[in-house]
Design a protein around this motif. Structure first.
Motif, short mmCIF file in Angstrom:
data_model
loop_
_atom_site.label_atom_id
_atom_site.label_comp_id
_atom_site.label_asym_id
_atom_site.label_seq_id
_atom_site.Cartn_x
_atom_site.Cartn_y
_atom_site.Cartn_z
N ARG A 187 0.93 -1.29 -0.13
CA ARG A 187 0.08 -0.17 0.20
C ARG A 187 0.71 1.10 -0.09
NH1 ARG A 187 -2.75 -2.87 4.20
NH2 ARG A 187 -4.63 -3.97 3.47
N GLN A 188 1.96 1.31 0.75
CA GLN A 188 2.88 2.28 0.72
C GLN A 188 3.54 2.68 -0.73
OE1 GLN A 188 3.33 4.18 3.54
NE2 GLN A 188 4.07 5.73 2.04
N ALA A 189 3.85 1.56 -1.23
CA ALA A 189 4.58 1.74 -2.54
C ALA A 189 3.49 2.22 -3.38
CB ALA A 189 4.58 0.33 -3.20
N LEU A 190 2.11 1.93 -3.47
CA LEU A 190 1.04 2.62 -4.32
C LEU A 190 1.06 4.31 -4.07
CD1 LEU A 190 0.19 -0.40 -4.64
CD2 LEU A 190 -2.12 0.31 -4.59
N MET A 191 0.93 4.49 -2.69
CA MET A 191 0.73 5.87 -2.22
C MET A 191 2.17 6.75 -2.73
SD MET A 191 -1.17 5.79 1.63
CE MET A 191 0.08 4.83 2.23
N ASP A 192 3.43 6.10 -2.76
CA ASP A 192 4.29 6.80 -3.11
C ASP A 192 4.72 6.79 -4.49
OD1 ASP A 192 5.09 7.09 -0.26
OD2 ASP A 192 6.39 5.14 -0.52
N SER A 193 3.97 6.10 -5.29
CA SER A 193 3.95 6.16 -6.80
C SER A 193 3.17 7.33 -7.08
CB SER A 193 3.36 5.03 -7.54
OG SER A 193 2.03 4.90 -7.20
N ARG A 194 2.16 7.83 -6.41
CA ARG A 194 1.18 8.77 -6.72
C ARG A 194 0.38 8.73 -8.15
NH1 ARG A 194 1.89 13.34 -3.62
NH2 ARG A 194 3.87 13.46 -2.36
N VAL A 195 0.23 7.12 -8.26
CA VAL A 195 -0.51 7.09 -9.61
C VAL A 195 -1.78 6.08 -8.93
CG1 VAL A 195 -0.23 4.92 -11.39
CG2 VAL A 195 1.80 6.37 -10.93
N ALA A 196 -2.88 6.43 -10.00
CA ALA A 196 -4.20 5.87 -9.63
C ALA A 196 -4.12 4.44 -9.76
CB ALA A 196 -5.17 6.54 -10.59
N ALA A 197 -4.03 3.81 -8.76
CA ALA A 197 -3.97 2.16 -8.84
C ALA A 197 -4.97 1.63 -7.85
CB ALA A 197 -2.88 1.56 -8.50
N GLU A 198 -5.41 0.37 -7.92
CA GLU A 198 -6.02 -0.36 -7.10
C GLU A 198 -5.56 -1.68 -6.62
OE1 GLU A 198 -10.80 -2.08 -7.20
OE2 GLU A 198 -10.12 -0.69 -8.38
N LEU A 199 -5.54 -1.80 -5.32
CA LEU A 199 -4.97 -3.10 -4.76
C LEU A 199 -5.98 -4.00 -4.57
CD1 LEU A 199 -2.38 -4.42 -3.27
CD2 LEU A 199 -3.06 -3.21 -1.33
N THR A 200 -5.90 -5.28 -4.95
CA THR A 200 -6.80 -6.24 -4.69
C THR A 200 -6.54 -7.19 -3.47
OG1 THR A 200 -5.56 -8.05 -5.66
CG2 THR A 200 -6.97 -6.75 -7.32
N ASP A 201 -7.52 -7.87 -2.90
CA ASP A 201 -7.16 -8.84 -1.79
C ASP A 201 -6.29 -9.99 -2.15
OD1 ASP A 201 -9.06 -7.77 -0.09
OD2 ASP A 201 -10.62 -9.07 -1.06
N VAL A 202 -5.59 -10.79 -1.34
CA VAL A 202 -4.78 -11.73 -1.49
C VAL A 202 -5.47 -12.87 -2.38
CG1 VAL A 202 -3.06 -11.01 0.28
CG2 VAL A 202 -5.38 -12.62 0.74
N LEU A 203 -4.70 -13.83 -2.57
CA LEU A 203 -5.44 -14.99 -3.56
C LEU A 203 -6.42 -15.95 -2.66
CD1 LEU A 203 -2.34 -15.96 -5.78
CD2 LEU A 203 -3.92 -14.28 -5.97
N GLY A 204 -6.30 -16.24 -1.47
CA GLY A 204 -6.94 -17.02 -0.77
C GLY A 204 -7.82 -16.44 0.33
N PRO A 205 -8.56 -17.16 0.86
CA PRO A 205 -8.96 -18.64 0.70
C PRO A 205 -9.69 -18.94 -0.49
CG PRO A 205 -10.21 -17.85 2.16
CD PRO A 205 -9.46 -16.71 1.90
N HIS A 206 -9.32 -20.12 -1.22
CA HIS A 206 -10.03 -20.64 -2.17
C HIS A 206 -9.91 -22.16 -2.49
CE1 HIS A 206 -11.03 -20.75 -6.61
NE2 HIS A 206 -11.61 -19.40 -6.63
N PRO A 207 -11.05 -22.72 -3.20
CA PRO A 207 -10.84 -24.25 -3.54
C PRO A 207 -9.75 -24.48 -4.22
CG PRO A 207 -13.04 -23.24 -3.62
CD PRO A 207 -12.40 -22.32 -3.52
N LEU A 208 -9.21 -23.61 -5.24
CA LEU A 208 -8.02 -24.10 -6.00
C LEU A 208 -6.84 -23.98 -5.39
CD1 LEU A 208 -8.92 -22.13 -9.39
CD2 LEU A 208 -8.89 -24.35 -9.08
N LEU A 209 -6.82 -23.41 -4.13
CA LEU A 209 -5.70 -23.54 -3.35
C LEU A 209 -5.67 -24.83 -2.72
CD1 LEU A 209 -5.06 -19.83 -1.95
CD2 LEU A 209 -3.83 -20.76 -3.88
N ALA A 210 -6.60 -25.43 -2.38
CA ALA A 210 -6.85 -26.73 -1.79
C ALA A 210 -6.45 -27.76 -2.68
CB ALA A 210 -8.26 -26.90 -1.18
N GLU A 211 -6.71 -27.38 -3.86
CA GLU A 211 -6.33 -28.42 -4.95
C GLU A 211 -4.92 -28.34 -5.10
OE1 GLU A 211 -5.81 -27.90 -9.66
OE2 GLU A 211 -8.10 -28.00 -9.02
N ALA A 212 -4.34 -27.17 -5.06
CA ALA A 212 -2.86 -26.85 -5.49
C ALA A 212 -1.97 -27.83 -4.05
CB ALA A 212 -2.54 -25.46 -5.31
N LEU A 213 -2.68 -27.41 -2.82
CA LEU A 213 -1.94 -28.06 -1.78
C LEU A 213 -1.76 -29.86 -1.69
CD1 LEU A 213 -3.51 -25.77 0.87
CD2 LEU A 213 -0.91 -25.92 0.67
#
Length: 307
Positions: free
Chosen positions: A137-163
């Motif tokens: 988040r700090q990197a986004l603020m320091d860039s002064r660029v309009a950017a959106e940060l998403t959530d992390v990848l999990g939890p998700h059934p595909l991660l259970a498959e990968a495990l």
């Protein structure tokens, strides 16, 4: 020789295939909208050839799922030389978008002034890690660029498959219960190792329940970065009847030192599987975070089922 009404008699006529009607009709292939924001994969942890290879494989999977996708890699601990930082990648993406707009105007092309986010930043993290997410988040603020940060990848059934796949590759789980494939070393209890404190453990526990349903053995999450957490969970599993344990890292890979996983496995007295790495589901989940942020229909994020 052809006649005014078509090919001469006896020659094959190739007719266009009619579009298949109804619910079995093939969907039109999805492509990235023109001028769509870049997907910036924020890669935490140590930099190096292995980390770069992993990140490139993840964005390659995302690009294959969404043709035309502008996918870039930014490193949380980059040096802006060999490994560009998240901040510099965002600044460069913004400069490129402005340059394209100005070139179009100079060429006399009627174009709409760019609006909306320059990029959607997707953290390459299976679960929440507040310390790392604060830095992104700090990197986004320091860039002064309009950017959106998403959530992390999990939890998700595909991660259970990968495990499940990583455990089966290490000989610690049956690859397919339906076929009764026997693995002599199959674990009867799984320690799901996460980093990021209690919040990360709780999030890993959700994927752990999905993994337990796949393996039909108990799965408990523990914190790699909390002293005694791994040993305590190992003791709980053994006291409840599990004797042959295995440690499954709920990690992509570069976010921690690999020696932490080795140390945790020794602490629990059990073998460990590999980290998730560039398993295909990782690239698909990163893309799904991007398309959800933009409100466009994502491709089906499905992996081969491992039962």
């Amino acid at each position: 020789m052809s006649s005014p009404t078509g090919p001469a008699s006896g020659l094959p006529v190739r007719m266009p295939r009619p579009r298949q009607p109804g619910r079995h009709r093939r969907p039109e292939p999805l492509a990235a909208p023109e001028g769509a924001p870049a997907l910036v994969l924020a890669v935490p942890g140590t930099t190096g050839a292995a980390t770069r290879s992993l990140a490139e494989e993840v964005v390659s999977i995302a690009r294959s799922e969404l043709p035309g996708l502008d996918a870039r890699i930014g490193y949380v601990d980059g040096d802006d030389a060999e490994f560009p930082t998240v901040q510099s990648v965002l600044v460069h993406a913004a400069e490129e978008r402005t340059a394209r707009y100005e070139q179009a105007l100079a060429a006399g092309v009627e174009v709409k002034e760019p609006e909306g986010p320059v990029a959607v930043v997707v953290p390459l993290l299976a679960g929440p890690d507040n310390a790392l997410l604060r830095r992104i988040r700090q990197a986004l603020m320091d860039s002064r660029v309009a950017a959106e940060l998403t959530d992390v990848l999990g939890p998700h059934p595909l991660l259970a498959e990968a495990l499940h796949v990583r455990l089966s590759e290490a000989g610690l789980a049956r690859a397919d219960r339906a076929r009764l494939f026997t693995v002599a070393t199959a674990a009867d209890g799984i320690i799901l190792a996460a980093v990021g404190g209690e919040e990360a453990v709780q999030a890993a526990g959700i994927t752990g329940m999905l993994l337990a349903a796949r393996l039909a053995v108990p799965v408990m999450a523990a914190a790699l970065d909390q002293e005694g957490s791994i040993a305590n969970v190992a003791e709980q599993l053994r006291s409840s009847g599990s004797q042959q344990l295995a440690l499954a890292p709920y990690l992509i890979g570069p976010e921690i030192d690999a020696s932490l996983v080795e140390g945790a496995a020794k602490e629990a007295g059990c073998p460990a599987a590999e980290a998730l790495g560039a398993y295909p589901a990782i690239g698909k989940l990163a893309l799904a975070k991007y398309t959800t942020a933009l409100g466009i229909a994502p491709p089906q994020a499905q992996g081969a089922p491992v039962r």
